[in-house]
Enzyme design. Structure first.
Site, PDB file in Angstrom:
ATOM      1  CG  HIS A   1     -46.099 -48.550  10.596  1.00 15.52           C
ATOM      2  ND1 HIS A   1     -46.714 -48.880   9.410  1.00 15.52           N
ATOM      3  CD2 HIS A   1     -45.607 -49.710  11.081  1.00 15.52           C
ATOM      4  CE1 HIS A   1     -46.591 -50.181   9.190  1.00 15.52           C
ATOM      5  NE2 HIS A   1     -45.934 -50.718  10.190  1.00 15.52           N
TER       6      HIS A   1
ATOM      7  CG  HIS B   1     -45.044 -56.622   3.809  1.00 11.53           C
ATOM      8  ND1 HIS B   1     -43.691 -56.375   3.716  1.00 11.53           N
ATOM      9  CD2 HIS B   1     -45.481 -55.863   4.842  1.00 11.53           C
ATOM     10  CE1 HIS B   1     -43.332 -55.508   4.647  1.00 11.53           C
ATOM     11  NE2 HIS B   1     -44.408 -55.184   5.347  1.00 11.53           N
TER      12      HIS B   1
ATOM     13  CG  ASP C   1     -44.784 -52.558  13.205  1.00 11.06           C
ATOM     14  OD1 ASP C   1     -45.806 -52.910  12.593  1.00 11.06           O
ATOM     15  OD2 ASP C   1     -43.725 -52.257  12.635  1.00 11.06           O
TER      16      ASP C   1
ATOM     17  CD  GLU D   1     -42.399 -49.954   9.767  1.00  7.18           C
ATOM     18  OE1 GLU D   1     -41.697 -50.806  10.333  1.00  7.18           O
ATOM     19  OE2 GLU D   1     -43.109 -50.227   8.773  1.00  7.18           O
ATOM     20  CD  GLU D   2     -44.654 -51.640   6.065  1.00  7.33           C
ATOM     21  OE1 GLU D   2     -43.537 -52.137   5.803  1.00  7.33           O
ATOM     22  OE2 GLU D   2     -45.523 -52.230   6.729  1.00  7.33           O
TER      23      GLU D   2
END
Length: 513
Positions: free
Chosen positions: A272, A443, A345, A316-317
């Protein structure tokens, strides 16, 4: 001796010429490129190129005020067009297209004020959930029964108050929506594990249970204290004042399929392209993006037997939106041509593990369609050959392979770890530090080029090359597709589930060198 060498060279030339003629007959155009093999393709993957690609993604993120590659942002748009331009520059080796789709994206969000009992909780003990609506509310906290995953968990006393809910069992968005449906004006969800609050998302709205309410994530320590105080009869009042910018946007998947090779027996693989709002996302998932892009570039130097599709998924997130859109809009006849899908990923986590998706279900009792076990075995053999240890990770659909599993396509892939803590056993197997997150910058703003573990990055990128070279050349030993497989039910995507990634050793690993 010279004569023998000359004869051998002549024979090799004749063999290569025959192979080229066969390629001309089968695919309709001449080529002098060598036939792909794993040794050659792996040699084409260098850490210098991997880091250069990663730096390019970081530059895209840092060129804008947002300093991220969130869908809809300048950093993400630059990422998409860079990938497209790179693939189109490879002399027509690929058919490259942008697949547009529309979604809801949170472009920014901030906590203006969060007070409990008139005081600001300790710094770092609370966070804003992505997709929380804007709002400014002050009301008593009301404890929700159980885990807040059912409407019956919300007592009448929640109405007009701020719901205080434990993390666990179901996704955050369901808890916020059920709180709103019960009349709550806000939601505070506390962690069920020690440490900081979880960086989470409610998921893009709308959802059938109803609208979200302003929602805050807090630490287990804070939550337990509030629950105890309320249980003792104390009226605990909170203020939630948050502002978010949530918009309808369009974004793109980048799809590149080789023009050569058997289009009826394709290998598909993907990563992604988007990050979260908090940072540039260079490990999550810039590492996977750059890894498969470097393999795509290297593959263009070779002839292949089977076609290969590279998917660069957006959003994707936000809940696997790009890969889901691709699969749901893929005609059944086209889906049947995909023999396997491989997903990458996060492949450069600083405190890494070498995790392989548990395709045969032997570690977590959740297997993929026929062929998934063979993919798992392939990667086990790769790490064994590289003198590296490996472990299994749950095949639960929490990344972009989920939609492929959902339609019965054999899947697999690699993962080096996210927010979960490294165990003592894993530290013995892979080095690094036990009790520390596999990626402390998961993140977060620090997920930049300096966050990458170059050893893991190169090892896993070469694993991608190994798998692509193998399946682009032959499907020998791989089971035929069963296109009548019933649709598989998969778990919620990674950013919205409550559990962390599960992993454990599948079998006795290699001794640590």
């Amino acid at each position: 001796m010279k004569y023998s060498i000359a004869i051998g060279a002549l024979a090799a030339t004749a063999s290569a010429t025959a192979g080229m003629k066969k390629h001309i007959r089968q695919y309709g155009y001449p080529t002098t490129k060598p036939v792909v093999n794993a040794t050659l393709l792996k040699a084409d993957i260098t850490i210098e190129n991997l880091l250069a690609g990663s730096k390019q993604l970081e530059d895209f993120a840092y060129a804008s005020e947002e300093r991220n590659r969130l869908i809809g942002s300048p950093g993400h748009n630059d990422t998409i067009y860079w990938i497209k331009d790179t693939l189109e520059s490879l002399d027509g080796y690929y058919n490259v297209s942008l697949q547009e789709f529309f979604t809801v994206a949170q472009l920014s969000g901030q906590i203006n004020s969060f007070l409990v009992g008139g005081a600001v909780p300790p710094n770092g003990s609370f966070l804003l959930f992505d997709y929380s609506p804007s709002g400014n509310v002050t009301a008593p906290l009301a404890v929700v029964s159980n885990l807040g995953c059912n409407a019956t968990d919300y007592p009448a006393g929640v109405s007009g108050n701020i719901a205080l809910i434990s993390r666990g069992s179901c996704d955050f968005g369901l808890k916020s929506a059920l709180a709103g449906a019960a009349g709550a004006v806000g939601a505070v969800i506390y962690n069920n594990a020690a440490g900081p609050p979880l960086q989470g998302t409610l998921g893009a709205p709308p959802r059938p249970e109803g609208d979200y309410v302003p929602s805050i994530s807090i630490s287990q320590n804070l939550g337990a204290g509030y629950v105890a105080a309320i249980g003792n009869g104390t009226n605990v009042t909170a203020t939630i004042d948050v502002t978010t910018d949530i918009r309808n946007i369009s974004t793109y998947n980048v799809i590149a399929t080789t023009n050569s090779g058997d289009q009826l027996n394709k290998l598909a693989l993907g990563a992604h392209t988007d990050s979260v709002a908090a940072g540039p996302g260079i490990n999550d998932d810039g590492s996977g993006t750059v890894g498969i892009l470097e393999v795509a570039k290297a593959l263009s130097k070779y002839t292949i037997t089977n076609a290969v599709t590279f998917g660069f998924w957006a959003a994707e997130e936000e809940g696997l939106l790009g890969s889901t859109y691709y699969v749901e809009n893929l005609p059944a006849a086209e889906a049947a041509k995909i023999r396997a899908y491989l997903n990458f990923d996060m492949i450069a986590s600083p405190n890494y593990i070498n995790a392989i998706y548990d395709g045969d279900g032997s570690s977590f009792n959740l297997s993929g369609p026929a062929g998934s076990a063979e993919i798992e075995t392939f990667f086990e053999d790769y790490f064994t050959g590289a003198g590296a240890n490996f472990t299994a990770t749950a095949f639960d659909g929490r990344s972009d392979y989920g939609p492929f599993l959902d339609v019965g396509i054999p899947s697999g892939g690699l993962f080096t770890g996210a927010e979960e803590l490294k165990t003592e056993e894993e530290a013995l197997l892979f080095g690094g530090t036990a009790g520390v997150a596999l990626d402390q910058c998961y993140h977060a703003a620090c997920d930049n080029v300096t966050n990458l573990n170059v050893e893991a990055f190169e090892l896993h990128a070469k694993a991608i090359a190994d798998s692509v070279a193998t399946y682009a050349l032959s499907w020998d030993g791989f089971p035929a597709r069963n296109t009548t497989t019933a649709k598989r039910s998969v778990v919620k995507p990674r950013r919205t589930v409550q559990n962390t990634h599960r992993r454990k050793s599948k079998r006795a690993p290699l001794a640590k060198k």
